[in-house]
Design a protein around this motif. Structure first.
Motif, PDB file in Angstrom:
ATOM      1  N   ARG A 122       6.739   0.133   6.981  1.00 28.25           N
ATOM      2  CA  ARG A 122       7.257   0.304   6.026  1.00 28.25           C
ATOM      3  C   ARG A 122       8.766   0.893   4.927  1.00 28.25           C
ATOM      4  N   THR A 123       8.792   0.974   3.734  1.00 26.92           N
ATOM      5  CA  THR A 123      10.118   1.426   3.189  1.00 26.92           C
ATOM      6  C   THR A 123      10.290   1.905   2.016  1.00 26.92           C
ATOM      7  N   SER A 124      11.268   2.689   1.784  1.00 27.35           N
ATOM      8  CA  SER A 124      11.093   3.291   0.458  1.00 27.35           C
ATOM      9  C   SER A 124      12.526   3.390  -0.220  1.00 27.35           C
ATOM     10  N   ALA A 178      11.163  -5.342   5.905  1.00 24.52           N
ATOM     11  CA  ALA A 178       9.882  -4.951   4.889  1.00 24.52           C
ATOM     12  C   ALA A 178       9.987  -5.688   3.803  1.00 24.52           C
ATOM     13  N   THR A 198       7.096   6.310  -0.982  1.00 25.98           N
ATOM     14  CA  THR A 198       6.885   5.434   0.193  1.00 25.98           C
ATOM     15  C   THR A 198       6.116   4.671   0.298  1.00 25.98           C
ATOM     16  N   GLN A 199       6.420   3.692   0.498  1.00 28.67           N
ATOM     17  CA  GLN A 199       5.158   2.011   0.083  1.00 28.67           C
ATOM     18  C   GLN A 199       4.986   1.483   1.662  1.00 28.67           C
ATOM     19  N   GLU A 200       4.336   0.906   2.137  1.00 27.19           N
ATOM     20  CA  GLU A 200       4.281  -0.240   3.060  1.00 27.19           C
ATOM     21  C   GLU A 200       4.495  -1.933   2.620  1.00 27.19           C
ATOM     22  N   ARG A 257      13.342   7.278  -1.977  1.00 29.21           N
ATOM     23  CA  ARG A 257      11.930   8.104  -1.414  1.00 29.21           C
ATOM     24  C   ARG A 257      11.689   7.993  -3.532  1.00 29.21           C
ATOM     25  N   THR A 315       1.147  -1.384   0.109  1.00 30.60           N
ATOM     26  CA  THR A 315       0.177   0.244   0.217  1.00 30.60           C
ATOM     27  C   THR A 315       0.578   1.084  -0.004  1.00 30.60           C
ATOM     28  N   GLN A 316      -0.050   2.115  -0.968  1.00 27.82           N
ATOM     29  CA  GLN A 316       1.249   3.752  -0.551  1.00 27.82           C
ATOM     30  C   GLN A 316       0.942   4.658   0.895  1.00 27.82           C
ATOM     31  N   ALA A 317       1.934   4.435   1.302  1.00 23.67           N
ATOM     32  CA  ALA A 317       2.233   5.549   2.690  1.00 23.67           C
ATOM     33  C   ALA A 317       2.210   6.149   2.431  1.00 23.67           C
TER      34      ALA A 317
END
Length: 214
Positions: A115-117, A157, A108-110, A129, A100-102
């Protein structure tokens, strides 16, 4: 003690049943238990259609069959990117389970709630990012879960790996143009393949893209 009397009718019925049973066992043309029944040969064929599925992955630093990759991996192929008109990495990840998009603007995504980028391009670490334009990617690989043994980065993640387009070793050029009505949206792409040498061992691929509006 008086011996039991035999019923003549019962004796007659028993004799008839025994005669019929013997007749059935000795009927000519019957199949015995030792005979082998051979059926006519037949062939069963099936066709496998992968659709948008991938058969090869490079998320483990080696090109392995997707079914032999010992990781939870999702691969977004170039066919899906083209048919679904996925222009950026934020749009690509909408089709990946457990991602999913954080924060939408900075990429940045989850993955599975973590969370990870950090992203990679052909296995090399990008800046944090990063939003990637899919015009330059042949496919996108998403590895879920810890993967320090693959890329040396202990991100709990997972990670995203963008695989760049490679030369196709033939001469061809694809031109794309898309125009929308939302604040002057426009997108133009050029994808050109060619050969440098006549022996078809050296080739190039030039990819150009331009976006305007939303």
């Amino acid at each position: 003690m008086t011996p039991p009397k035999l019923n003549p009718s019962l004796i007659l019925l028993t004799g008839l049943a025994l005669a019929i049973s013997l007749s059935a066992q000795t009927t000519p043309g019957s199949t015995s238990a030792e005979e082998t029944i051979e059926l006519s040969p037949f062939t069963v064929t099936a066709e496998t259609e992968t659709a948008y599925g991938a058969t090869l992955g490079t998320s483990g630093r080696l090109a392995l069959a997707y079914i032999d990759t010992p990781q939870a991996t999702s691969i977004i192929t170039s066919e899906l990117i083209r048919d679904a008109n996925l222009f950026s990495s934020n749009e690509v990840f909408k089709y990946v389970p457990s991602v999913t998009q954080a924060i939408q603007l900075n990429g940045t995504q989850e993955i599975r709630g973590v969370r990870t980028s950090g992203t990679y391009t052909d296995g090399f670490l990008n800046g944090n990012r990063m939003i990637f334009d899919t015009s330059f990617a042949d496919r996108v690989e998403v590895v879920k879960g810890p993967s320090s043994t693959s890329f040396g980065r202990g991100d709990p993640a997972g990670f995203f790996n963008y695989v760049s387009k490679r030369p196709r070793f033939r001469r061809e050029t694809e031109v794309g143009l898309m125009i929308g009505d939302q604040k002057g949206t426009a997108r133009a792409t050029v994808d050109s393949n060619g050969l440098i040498s006549d022996n078809e061992r050296t080739a190039y691929r030039f990819v150009f893209t331009h976006n305007q509006g939303e």
